[in-house]
Motif scaffolding. Structure first.
Motif, short mmCIF file in Angstrom:
data_model
loop_
_atom_site.label_atom_id
_atom_site.label_comp_id
_atom_site.label_asym_id
_atom_site.label_seq_id
_atom_site.Cartn_x
_atom_site.Cartn_y
_atom_site.Cartn_z
N GLY A 66 0.84 -1.19 0.00
CA GLY A 66 0.00 0.00 0.00
C GLY A 66 0.88 1.25 0.00
N GLU A 67 0.41 2.31 -0.61
CA GLU A 67 1.21 3.53 -0.72
C GLU A 67 1.26 4.31 0.59
OE1 GLU A 67 -0.38 5.76 -3.94
OE2 GLU A 67 0.34 4.37 -5.48
N THR A 68 0.31 4.05 1.48
CA THR A 68 0.31 4.71 2.78
C THR A 68 0.69 3.68 3.85
OG1 THR A 68 -1.47 6.18 2.07
CG2 THR A 68 -1.03 6.07 4.43
N GLY A 69 1.61 4.06 4.73
CA GLY A 69 2.01 3.19 5.82
C GLY A 69 2.02 3.95 7.13
N THR A 70 2.43 3.28 8.18
CA THR A 70 2.45 3.87 9.51
C THR A 70 3.79 3.59 10.19
OG1 THR A 70 0.06 3.49 9.71
CG2 THR A 70 1.26 3.96 11.74
N ILE A 71 4.37 4.61 10.77
CA ILE A 71 5.58 4.41 11.56
C ILE A 71 5.20 3.73 12.87
CG2 ILE A 71 7.44 5.57 12.83
CD1 ILE A 71 7.44 7.71 10.66
N ALA A 72 5.95 2.71 13.24
CA ALA A 72 5.66 1.96 14.46
C ALA A 72 6.83 2.05 15.43
CB ALA A 72 5.38 0.50 14.13
N ARG A 73 6.51 2.05 16.70
CA ARG A 73 7.51 1.97 17.77
C ARG A 73 7.23 0.73 18.60
NH1 ARG A 73 11.26 6.39 19.10
NH2 ARG A 73 10.83 8.02 17.56
N ILE A 74 8.30 0.13 19.11
CA ILE A 74 8.16 -1.03 19.99
C ILE A 74 7.88 -0.53 21.40
CG2 ILE A 74 9.35 -3.04 20.97
CD1 ILE A 74 11.03 -3.06 18.35
N VAL A 75 6.77 -0.98 21.98
CA VAL A 75 6.40 -0.53 23.32
C VAL A 75 6.51 -1.64 24.36
CG1 VAL A 75 4.92 1.35 22.51
CG2 VAL A 75 3.94 -0.93 22.83
N ASP A 76 6.70 -2.89 23.90
CA ASP A 76 6.87 -4.00 24.84
C ASP A 76 7.46 -5.19 24.09
OD1 ASP A 76 6.82 -5.36 27.23
OD2 ASP A 76 4.68 -5.87 27.14
N PHE A 77 8.15 -6.07 24.82
CA PHE A 77 8.70 -7.27 24.20
C PHE A 77 8.87 -8.35 25.25
CE2 PHE A 77 12.35 -5.07 25.85
CZ PHE A 77 13.22 -6.06 26.27
N ASP A 78 8.85 -9.60 24.80
CA ASP A 78 9.11 -10.72 25.70
C ASP A 78 9.38 -11.96 24.86
OD1 ASP A 78 6.64 -11.39 24.71
OD2 ASP A 78 5.61 -11.39 26.64
N GLN A 79 9.81 -13.03 25.54
CA GLN A 79 10.01 -14.30 24.85
C GLN A 79 8.72 -15.10 24.97
OE1 GLN A 79 13.26 -16.74 26.20
NE2 GLN A 79 13.22 -18.02 24.38
N GLY A 110 12.46 1.71 2.54
CA GLY A 110 11.55 2.57 1.81
C GLY A 110 11.99 4.02 1.81
N GLU A 111 11.80 4.68 0.68
CA GLU A 111 11.91 6.14 0.62
C GLU A 111 10.51 6.67 0.91
OE1 GLU A 111 14.38 8.37 0.21
OE2 GLU A 111 15.80 6.72 0.34
N VAL A 112 10.37 7.42 1.99
CA VAL A 112 9.03 7.81 2.44
C VAL A 112 8.95 9.30 2.69
CG1 VAL A 112 8.81 5.55 3.57
CG2 VAL A 112 9.45 7.54 4.94
N ILE A 113 7.75 9.81 2.60
CA ILE A 113 7.44 11.18 3.03
C ILE A 113 6.59 11.05 4.29
CG2 ILE A 113 6.30 13.35 2.46
CD1 ILE A 113 6.73 12.63 -0.52
N VAL A 114 7.14 11.47 5.41
CA VAL A 114 6.43 11.35 6.68
C VAL A 114 5.39 12.47 6.79
CG1 VAL A 114 6.65 11.30 9.20
CG2 VAL A 114 8.45 10.31 7.77
N GLN A 115 4.16 12.08 7.08
CA GLN A 115 3.10 13.07 7.23
C GLN A 115 3.13 13.66 8.64
OE1 GLN A 115 -0.68 11.44 5.92
NE2 GLN A 115 0.27 10.30 4.25
N PRO A 116 2.68 14.90 8.81
CA PRO A 116 2.70 15.53 10.13
C PRO A 116 1.86 14.72 11.13
CG PRO A 116 2.18 17.14 8.41
CD PRO A 116 2.11 15.79 7.77
N PRO A 117 2.23 14.76 12.42
CA PRO A 117 1.42 14.09 13.44
C PRO A 117 -0.02 14.60 13.40
CG PRO A 117 3.50 14.83 14.37
CD PRO A 117 3.41 15.44 13.00
N LEU A 118 -0.96 13.72 13.68
CA LEU A 118 -2.37 14.10 13.67
C LEU A 118 -2.68 14.95 14.89
CD1 LEU A 118 -3.80 10.64 12.63
CD2 LEU A 118 -3.93 12.72 11.26
N PRO A 119 -3.18 16.18 14.70
CA PRO A 119 -3.54 17.00 15.86
C PRO A 119 -4.79 16.45 16.53
CG PRO A 119 -4.26 18.07 13.85
CD PRO A 119 -3.49 16.85 13.43
N PRO A 120 -4.91 16.59 17.85
CA PRO A 120 -6.13 16.12 18.53
C PRO A 120 -7.38 16.71 17.89
CG PRO A 120 -4.47 16.77 20.13
CD PRO A 120 -3.96 17.22 18.78
N ALA A 121 -8.39 15.87 17.73
CA ALA A 121 -9.65 16.29 17.13
C ALA A 121 -10.78 15.99 18.11
CB ALA A 121 -9.90 15.57 15.80
#
Length: 200
Positions: A66-79, A110-121
């Motif tokens: 898909g042409e649109t993706g999402t940046i992800a961060r790891i918030v937890d990990f385990d075995q 990927g070569e990507v263009i990062v979109q601005p963070p979504l402001p609270p709505a």
């Protein structure tokens, strides 16, 4: 417009901003990706595989993303009990995928263009029913394990988190990922929920 290079984690599932998702990591290229991401405290891109398989096999054809993706961060990990590495990722900013190349270790960059963070709505109108559905889903063991922490008074957070959890087709989630505004997204979610409940 400026582009950034981002390591990509292609999935058959759509990752949405504010959503959380558990992953099992077993391929070496993704073990390296997770290690580097945790060491440097940086994110990576999750893209939806429109066509193809998560684990590429010889002769299975090229993956289409898909042409649109999402940046992800790891918030937890385990075995995990099966011995594999388990991580929980959280969606952040959206990005537009401009181009891709494959590194020597098989990782897609990927070569990507990062979109601005979504402001609270702020929620406009009566969306209490969506809040109730999200709170109901939050009682499930699976959802408890991924540890959601959202502001249900922010339309983006409410909509994207709910869409991430609902058992709906990934193409619908991808359409919601590309929603132009939060009200449109909530309207679409309301229609989807009506169809699921048989009221549509």
């Amino acid at each position: 417009m400026q582009t950034n290079q981002l390591p990509l984690f292609p999935l058959s599932a759509v990752m949405l901003p504010f959503g959380r998702m558990p992953l099992q990591i077993f391929e070496q290229r993704y073990l390296d990706l997770v290690r580097d991401s945790m060491r440097s405290d940086t994110g990576f891109g999750v893209v939806w595989i429109r066509r193809g398989e998560e684990v590429a096999r010889q002769g299975s054809g090229k993956q289409q993303f898909g042409e649109t993706g999402t940046i992800a961060r790891i918030v937890d990990f385990d075995q995990l009990p099966n011995g594999l590495l388990g991580v929980t990722i959280e969606g952040r900013e959206r990005f537009t995928l401009v181009d891709t190349r494959v590194a020597a270790n098989g990782l897609v960059l990927g070569e990507v263009i990062v979109q601005p963070p979504l402001p609270p709505a702020p929620l406009e109108g009566d969306w209490e029913s969506l809040v109730e559905v999200l709170e109901s889903l939050g009682q499930h063991d699976h959802v408890r394990r991924i540890g959601l922490d959202i502001n249900v008074n922010d339309a983006w957070q409410l909509g994207y988190t709910l869409a991430q959890l609902l058992p709906i087709d990934e193409s619908l989630k991808y359409d919601l990922l590309n929603a132009s505004n939060s009200e449109h997204m909530l309207d679409q979610l309301d229609l989807i929920l009506s169809e699921i409940s048989g009221e549509g």
